[in-house]
Design a protein around this motif. Structure first.
Motif, PDB file in Angstrom:
ATOM      1  N   LYS A   4       0.805  -1.214   0.000  1.00 35.21           N
ATOM      2  CA  LYS A   4       0.000   0.000   0.000  1.00 35.21           C
ATOM      3  C   LYS A   4       0.841   1.269   0.000  1.00 35.21           C
ATOM      4  O   LYS A   4       0.401   2.300  -0.494  1.00 35.21           O
ATOM      5  CB  LYS A   4      -0.915  -0.004   1.223  1.00 35.21           C
ATOM      6  CG  LYS A   4      -1.842  -1.208   1.283  1.00 35.21           C
ATOM      7  CD  LYS A   4      -2.709  -1.143   2.528  1.00 35.21           C
ATOM      8  CE  LYS A   4      -3.617  -2.365   2.634  1.00 35.21           C
ATOM      9  NZ  LYS A   4      -4.544  -2.248   3.774  1.00 35.21           N
ATOM     10  N   GLY A   5       2.022   1.197   0.562  1.00 34.50           N
ATOM     11  CA  GLY A   5       2.889   2.366   0.623  1.00 34.50           C
ATOM     12  C   GLY A   5       4.033   2.121   1.576  1.00 34.50           C
ATOM     13  O   GLY A   5       3.919   1.300   2.504  1.00 34.50           O
ATOM     14  N   ALA A   6       5.117   2.851   1.378  1.00 33.90           N
ATOM     15  CA  ALA A   6       6.301   2.645   2.205  1.00 33.90           C
ATOM     16  C   ALA A   6       6.037   2.957   3.673  1.00 33.90           C
ATOM     17  O   ALA A   6       6.682   2.374   4.554  1.00 33.90           O
ATOM     18  CB  ALA A   6       7.445   3.516   1.677  1.00 33.90           C
ATOM     19  N   ASN A   7       5.094   3.846   3.930  1.00 36.26           N
ATOM     20  CA  ASN A   7       4.818   4.250   5.307  1.00 36.26           C
ATOM     21  C   ASN A   7       3.592   3.572   5.905  1.00 36.26           C
ATOM     22  O   ASN A   7       3.173   3.921   7.007  1.00 36.26           O
ATOM     23  CB  ASN A   7       4.640   5.772   5.370  1.00 36.26           C
ATOM     24  CG  ASN A   7       5.900   6.513   4.973  1.00 36.26           C
ATOM     25  OD1 ASN A   7       6.997   6.146   5.371  1.00 36.26           O
ATOM     26  ND2 ASN A   7       5.741   7.559   4.172  1.00 36.26           N
ATOM     27  N   VAL A   8       3.014   2.614   5.191  1.00 34.06           N
ATOM     28  CA  VAL A   8       1.836   1.909   5.699  1.00 34.06           C
ATOM     29  C   VAL A   8       2.290   0.676   6.479  1.00 34.06           C
ATOM     30  O   VAL A   8       2.982  -0.187   5.927  1.00 34.06           O
ATOM     31  CB  VAL A   8       0.903   1.484   4.547  1.00 34.06           C
ATOM     32  CG1 VAL A   8      -0.298   0.720   5.089  1.00 34.06           C
ATOM     33  CG2 VAL A   8       0.449   2.704   3.755  1.00 34.06           C
TER      34      VAL A   8
END
Length: 337
Positions: free
Chosen positions: A96-100
């Motif tokens: 979903k994303g690098a920070n998820v």
């Protein structure tokens, strides 16, 4: 408009052949459509020409629905995460994303699967999921070059190699950007069923069975903050006359500085040594000529200041992983006229 898609299991193939490796591809809200699509294409497509024992394929949801994918799709999975308990190969098609954050329940499932012998494969940002399990600690992994720094910062216990298309560490496999996932999946077919099978799948996909080089050939060179002061005019002058025999000494003289002062101020302005900067500029100029002109390699080498085709080939391969000729064949611009 929302399109509802049900990814059907490969029941026809499973019913008519001996059981082959079971491949489970993760589904989640915010699914990376391309990465999942190539996984289903390689492992889930009915391929009677492959004979008995070909892959079985199942999509499995790791969270409650509705599950939406990029492009307006809502996906109905074959199964839930119970499929991970029996899968021989588990594919993480992006994340979903690098920070998820990655759910601990999923990490536990992946650790258990690996412990019983399953192979784990990630495509592009899916490396963040495998890294979160801890299974890559002390190992080397890759991901898309745009995510490499974020992955390294988030997981300093592993080493990120952003120069390759894919990487194997025991039974854990990571790949670079989305299309590099195709390279890794075809390599998986090659490992399981041999080169002939891998070549057959590649032909169906109309892609090379094996690509030379690594991610370096695709990297966008970062645009640094433009230096100011005494160094900036020199940089402009050198870029305009790359074919000249520039050395650190001649650049220092052109700047009107002593060699020691020049080296200090050059590094302050650019962050690198004059020699490294000069090679980088010459490589970039060579790329432009290779992709927009049909000059010979020796002509280009002299134009950008390498002096010989041999020197250009050596530095170009070191920088991009390709020869100038290979680079040209991939990126040459052909005008419509």
């Amino acid at each position: 408009m929302t399109i509802y898609v049900t990814i059907m299991p490969n029941t026809q193939h499973a019913a008519t052949t001996a059981p082959g490796p079971l491949v489970a591809a993760l589904l989640y809200d915010g699914l990376c459509t391309f990465e999942f699509g190539i996984t289903a294409e390689v492992f889930g497509l009915y391929r009677p020409e492959m004979g008995p024992g070909w892959y079985r394929f199942v999509s499995c949801a790791i969270e409650p629905g509705p599950l939406r994918a990029h492009g307006g799709f809502t996906i109905t999975p074959d199964r839930g995460d119970d499929a991970l308990d029996e899968a021989d190969i588990i594919v993480v098609p992006g994340w979903k994303g690098a920070n998820v954050p990655v759910p601990e329940a999923l990490c536990a499932k992946l650790r258990a699967a690996h412990a019983r012998g399953a192979r784990l494969i990630s495509i592009c940002s899916g490396a963040f999921v495998l890294a979160a399990t801890g299974l890559l600690n002390g190992r080397v992994a890759t991901t898309h070059w745009r995510y490499a720094t974020a992955l390294q910062d988030r997981h300093p216990e592993l080493t990120v190699d952003a120069s390759v298309l894919y990487r194997a560490e025991g039974r854990i496999f990571t790949s670079a950007g989305s299309a590099a996932g195709i390279d890794l999946l075809i390599a998986t077919v090659r490992d399981d069923f041999g080169s002939e099978a891998a070549n057959s799948v590649a032909r169906r996909l109309v892609v090379p069975a094996h690509r030379t080089g690594g991610q370096a050939q695709f990297l966008e060179r970062p645009v640094p903050e433009r230096p100011t002061g005494e160094i900036a005019p020199l940089l402009d002058k050198v870029r305009e006359t790359l074919g000249q025999d520039w050395t650190t000494a001649t650049m220092a003289a052109a700047s009107g500085m002593s060699l020691r002062t020049f080296l200090r101020r050059f590094h302050e302005a650019t962050g690198v040594s004059p020699g490294l900067w000069l090679v980088s500029e010459r490589i970039e100029a060579a790329k432009a000529l290779l992709t927009k002109q049909t000059f010979g390699i020796d002509v280009i080498a002299h134009a950008v200041g390498f002096g010989s085709g041999h020197a250009l080939r050596k530095q170009f391969r070191k920088s991009t992983g390709l020869t100038p000729t290979e680079y040209r064949s991939r990126f040459l611009y052909h005008s419509a006229g």
